[in-house]
Design a protein around this motif. Structure first.
Motif, PDB file in Angstrom:
ATOM      1  N   ASP A 133       0.854  -1.191   0.000  1.00  0.00           N
ATOM      2  CA  ASP A 133       0.000   0.000   0.000  1.00  0.00           C
ATOM      3  C   ASP A 133       0.889   1.239   0.000  1.00  0.00           C
ATOM      4  OD1 ASP A 133       0.544  -0.746   2.913  1.00  0.00           O
ATOM      5  OD2 ASP A 133      -0.202   1.307   3.080  1.00  0.00           O
ATOM      6  N   LEU A 134       0.399   2.309  -0.623  1.00  0.00           N
ATOM      7  CA  LEU A 134       1.155   3.557  -0.711  1.00  0.00           C
ATOM      8  C   LEU A 134       0.258   4.731  -0.376  1.00  0.00           C
ATOM      9  CD1 LEU A 134       3.255   3.197  -4.001  1.00  0.00           C
ATOM     10  CD2 LEU A 134       4.099   3.029  -1.650  1.00  0.00           C
ATOM     11  N   SER A 135       0.843   5.756   0.237  1.00  0.00           N
ATOM     12  CA  SER A 135       0.166   7.028   0.453  1.00  0.00           C
ATOM     13  C   SER A 135       1.224   8.110   0.511  1.00  0.00           C
ATOM     14  CB  SER A 135      -0.655   6.998   1.745  1.00  0.00           C
ATOM     15  OG  SER A 135       0.190   6.823   2.868  1.00  0.00           O
ATOM     16  N   GLY A 136       0.800   9.356   0.310  1.00  0.00           N
ATOM     17  CA  GLY A 136       1.759  10.457   0.372  1.00  0.00           C
ATOM     18  C   GLY A 136       1.484  11.515  -0.665  1.00  0.00           C
ATOM     19  N   ASP A 137       2.547  12.193  -1.090  1.00  0.00           N
ATOM     20  CA  ASP A 137       2.451  13.292  -2.053  1.00  0.00           C
ATOM     21  C   ASP A 137       3.630  13.208  -3.012  1.00  0.00           C
ATOM     22  OD1 ASP A 137       0.247  15.050  -0.650  1.00  0.00           O
ATOM     23  OD2 ASP A 137       1.720  14.614   0.913  1.00  0.00           O
ATOM     24  N   LEU A 138       3.426  13.746  -4.209  1.00  0.00           N
ATOM     25  CA  LEU A 138       4.528  13.866  -5.158  1.00  0.00           C
ATOM     26  C   LEU A 138       4.286  15.082  -6.043  1.00  0.00           C
ATOM     27  CD1 LEU A 138       3.651  12.910  -8.301  1.00  0.00           C
ATOM     28  CD2 LEU A 138       3.639  10.673  -7.207  1.00  0.00           C
ATOM     29  N   PHE A 139       5.354  15.542  -6.684  1.00  0.00           N
ATOM     30  CA  PHE A 139       5.198  16.615  -7.665  1.00  0.00           C
ATOM     31  C   PHE A 139       6.125  16.356  -8.846  1.00  0.00           C
ATOM     32  CE2 PHE A 139       8.641  18.307  -5.017  1.00  0.00           C
ATOM     33  CZ  PHE A 139       9.530  18.800  -5.963  1.00  0.00           C
ATOM     34  N   VAL A 140       5.742  16.919  -9.988  1.00  0.00           N
ATOM     35  CA  VAL A 140       6.501  16.773 -11.226  1.00  0.00           C
ATOM     36  C   VAL A 140       6.736  18.163 -11.806  1.00  0.00           C
ATOM     37  CG1 VAL A 140       6.543  15.801 -13.554  1.00  0.00           C
ATOM     38  CG2 VAL A 140       5.489  14.509 -11.689  1.00  0.00           C
ATOM     39  N   LEU A 141       7.978  18.440 -12.224  1.00  0.00           N
ATOM     40  CA  LEU A 141       8.322  19.675 -12.920  1.00  0.00           C
ATOM     41  C   LEU A 141       8.602  19.340 -14.381  1.00  0.00           C
ATOM     42  CD1 LEU A 141      10.753  21.290 -10.296  1.00  0.00           C
ATOM     43  CD2 LEU A 141       8.299  21.712 -10.593  1.00  0.00           C
ATOM     44  N   THR A 142       7.894  19.980 -15.299  1.00  0.00           N
ATOM     45  CA  THR A 142       8.033  19.659 -16.717  1.00  0.00           C
ATOM     46  C   THR A 142       8.796  20.712 -17.499  1.00  0.00           C
ATOM     47  OG1 THR A 142       5.905  20.718 -17.245  1.00  0.00           O
ATOM     48  CG2 THR A 142       5.872  18.366 -16.688  1.00  0.00           C
ATOM     49  N   GLY A 143       9.160  21.821 -16.902  1.00  0.00           N
ATOM     50  CA  GLY A 143       9.831  22.894 -17.629  1.00  0.00           C
ATOM     51  C   GLY A 143      11.326  22.686 -17.765  1.00  0.00           C
ATOM     52  N   ARG A 144      11.780  21.436 -17.760  1.00  0.00           N
ATOM     53  CA  ARG A 144      13.200  21.122 -17.884  1.00  0.00           C
ATOM     54  C   ARG A 144      13.419  20.236 -19.098  1.00  0.00           C
ATOM     55  NH1 ARG A 144      15.255  19.904 -11.682  1.00  0.00           N
ATOM     56  NH2 ARG A 144      14.125  21.611 -10.660  1.00  0.00           N
ATOM     57  N   GLU A 145      14.684  19.963 -19.385  1.00  0.00           N
ATOM     58  CA  GLU A 145      14.992  19.090 -20.517  1.00  0.00           C
ATOM     59  C   GLU A 145      14.382  17.717 -20.305  1.00  0.00           C
ATOM     60  OE1 GLU A 145      18.896  17.342 -22.943  1.00  0.00           O
ATOM     61  OE2 GLU A 145      19.137  18.849 -21.370  1.00  0.00           O
ATOM     62  N   ARG A 146      14.422  17.229 -19.042  1.00  0.00           N
ATOM     63  CA  ARG A 146      13.775  15.976 -18.673  1.00  0.00           C
ATOM     64  C   ARG A 146      12.832  16.260 -17.511  1.00  0.00           C
ATOM     65  NH1 ARG A 146      18.050  11.574 -17.232  1.00  0.00           N
ATOM     66  NH2 ARG A 146      16.112  10.393 -16.970  1.00  0.00           N
ATOM     67  N   PRO A 147      11.623  15.648 -17.500  1.00  0.00           N
ATOM     68  CA  PRO A 147      10.723  15.861 -16.363  1.00  0.00           C
ATOM     69  C   PRO A 147      11.383  15.428 -15.053  1.00  0.00           C
ATOM     70  CG  PRO A 147       9.581  14.772 -18.172  1.00  0.00           C
ATOM     71  CD  PRO A 147      11.032  14.781 -18.537  1.00  0.00           C
ATOM     72  N   TYR A 148      11.137  16.180 -13.990  1.00  0.00           N
ATOM     73  CA  TYR A 148      11.712  15.904 -12.676  1.00  0.00           C
ATOM     74  C   TYR A 148      10.573  15.522 -11.736  1.00  0.00           C
ATOM     75  CZ  TYR A 148      13.954  16.776  -8.152  1.00  0.00           C
ATOM     76  OH  TYR A 148      14.441  16.656  -6.875  1.00  0.00           O
ATOM     77  N   LEU A 149      10.708  14.393 -11.067  1.00  0.00           N
ATOM     78  CA  LEU A 149       9.683  13.897 -10.152  1.00  0.00           C
ATOM     79  C   LEU A 149      10.285  13.733  -8.766  1.00  0.00           C
ATOM     80  CD1 LEU A 149       7.119  11.056 -10.767  1.00  0.00           C
ATOM     81  CD2 LEU A 149       8.519  11.037  -8.718  1.00  0.00           C
ATOM     82  N   GLU A 150       9.579  14.210  -7.751  1.00  0.00           N
ATOM     83  CA  GLU A 150      10.000  14.025  -6.365  1.00  0.00           C
ATOM     84  C   GLU A 150       8.787  13.594  -5.555  1.00  0.00           C
ATOM     85  OE1 GLU A 150      11.762  16.745  -2.758  1.00  0.00           O
ATOM     86  OE2 GLU A 150      12.649  16.952  -4.764  1.00  0.00           O
ATOM     87  N   ALA A 151       8.975  12.564  -4.701  1.00  0.00           N
ATOM     88  CA  ALA A 151       7.846  12.001  -3.970  1.00  0.00           C
ATOM     89  C   ALA A 151       8.210  11.753  -2.523  1.00  0.00           C
ATOM     90  CB  ALA A 151       7.396  10.698  -4.626  1.00  0.00           C
ATOM     91  N   ASP A 152       7.223  11.896  -1.662  1.00  0.00           N
ATOM     92  CA  ASP A 152       7.324  11.524  -0.249  1.00  0.00           C
ATOM     93  C   ASP A 152       6.229  10.490  -0.020  1.00  0.00           C
ATOM     94  OD1 ASP A 152       7.570  11.272   2.440  1.00  0.00           O
ATOM     95  OD2 ASP A 152       7.055  13.350   2.940  1.00  0.00           O
ATOM     96  N   LEU A 153       6.616   9.209   0.012  1.00  0.00           N
ATOM     97  CA  LEU A 153       5.653   8.115   0.052  1.00  0.00           C
ATOM     98  C   LEU A 153       5.782   7.339   1.352  1.00  0.00           C
ATOM     99  CD1 LEU A 153       6.055   6.784  -3.606  1.00  0.00           C
ATOM    100  CD2 LEU A 153       4.388   8.439  -2.736  1.00  0.00           C
TER     101      LEU A 153
END
Length: 362
Positions: free
Chosen positions: A275-295
């Motif tokens: 099971d998983l819960s938490g938050d994450l965000f994605v930044l798309t304004g870069r050469e490669r999308p950046y994802l960071e999560a606290d799960l």
């Protein structure tokens, strides 16, 4: 002497061609009703060609857009203040063909190549789309979509609502999409516009129920989102994110977009037996999308998420049978050796902080 507005078809076409760097022409009548604080114009037989490189990618590309009729009305007083407000916009029998090659060149990018910015359109108070057709051929993601677009004020189950629906394929998997919105009548930039979406690509399904905060600024919206499928990695073709291979999953949460940032808040669900819960965000304004999560996880099975640490996930048939779960559990924390210094990086360059609240007794 009566002025014939058709005399302006050539100059308008040449100006638009220079701005868009492709051939633009009005092949039918041009009608203008200027004597009003909200003048109106109608153009028949509008044609927009493809960029020069499109023929080498798809010899059958044809024209980018063929529109039987466009009618537009604009308010003069807001225009003097630098605001574009369109009381009325009608598009009849448009046939639009969007194309992107493997190098990322897209025919919807006009002029010098720009970064992918959120689409922001003028405020349209009343929008009517009749018998629109849309074809999207994305060679970069291996997607082909053919659908229809309608927004009509008529009786019926979907009367007065915006409807985009169609089907195609995404990397040899069946792809079906339906997006509906509220009535496109008396729309205000200060009033959120509701929408629903149901997208299926093979075993992957995405459902959304949300609102565009300021119509028609697609860079700001929020929605309750549910995503499910056989493998998180298969979301790459839809999102551009490189996610780890996983067993079947289903997660839900609240998605908020603000420009180049997407926040997936209060997510919860399961990946395999974890099971998983938490938050994450994605930044798309870069050469490669950046994802960071606290799960966080109350029950974490490393067979489900081991690929985050570089471990190959064995085929389902090759995995040993899981032991029966015990009824008694105790609170433990996974040894820090599995991830010495959080956050740790996955193969997707996506930092996350793993936290396990409970685990089965060893």
């Amino acid at each position: 002497m009566i002025f014939d507005w058709n005399w302006l078809r050539g100059p308008i076409g040449r100006y638009a061609s220079a701005q868009l760097q492709r051939e633009v022409a009005i092949t039918g009548d041009l009608r203008v009703h200027p004597w009003s604080f909200s003048p109106k114009a109608e153009a028949f037989g509008v044609r927009i060609g493809q960029p020069a490189w499109a023929k080498s990618v798809d010899p059958q590309a044809g024209q980018m857009a063929r529109v039987e009729r466009i009618a537009v009305q604009i308010k003069i007083l807001p225009l003097l203040r630098g605001q574009i407000v369109l009381p009325f916009l009608a598009i009849d029998r448009a046939d639009v063909r969007l194309l992107r090659d493997k190098e990322g060149r897209a025919n919807w990018t006009f002029g010098a190549r720009k970064s992918d910015k959120p689409l922001k359109l003028p405020a349209v108070q009343r929008l009517v789309i009749n018998e629109g057709r849309l074809r999207v051929d994305d060679r970069q993601r291996g997607a082909l979509f053919v659908g229809t677009v309608n927004a009509q004020e008529r009786a019926g189950d979907k009367g007065g609502r915006f409807v985009l629906e169609g089907k195609g394929d995404l990397n040899r998997s069946a792809f079906v999409a339906q997006v509906t919105g509220g009535p496109l009548l008396n729309i205000s930039p200060s009033r959120p516009y509701p929408f629903d979406a149901d997208i299926r690509a093979g075993s992957t399904r995405i459902t959304a129920e949300g609102k565009v905060i300021k119509p028609f600024d697609l860079g700001r919206f929020e929605t309750q989102l549910t995503v499910s499928g056989a493998d998180l990695n298969r979301l790459h073709d839809l999102t551009g994110l490189t996610l780890p291979n996983t067993p079947p999953y289903k997660v839900s949460g609240h998605l908020v977009r603000k420009g180049d940032r997407y926040d997936f808040e209060k997510l919860s669900g399961r990946v395999g037996d974890s099971d998983l819960s938490g938050d994450l965000f994605v930044l798309t304004g870069r050469e490669r999308p950046y994802l960071e999560a606290d799960l966080r996880s109350r029950r974490l099975d490393f067979d489900d998420l081991g690929s985050l640490f570089g471990a190959a996930r064995p085929p389902v048939a090759a995995r040993p049978p899981r032991p029966a779960r015990r009824s008694r559990r105790r609170n433990v924390t996974r040894p820090s050796a599995c991830c010495p210094t959080p956050p740790c990086r996955s193969t997707a360059s996506a930092p996350w902080t793993p936290r396990s609240a409970t685990a089965p007794r060893p």
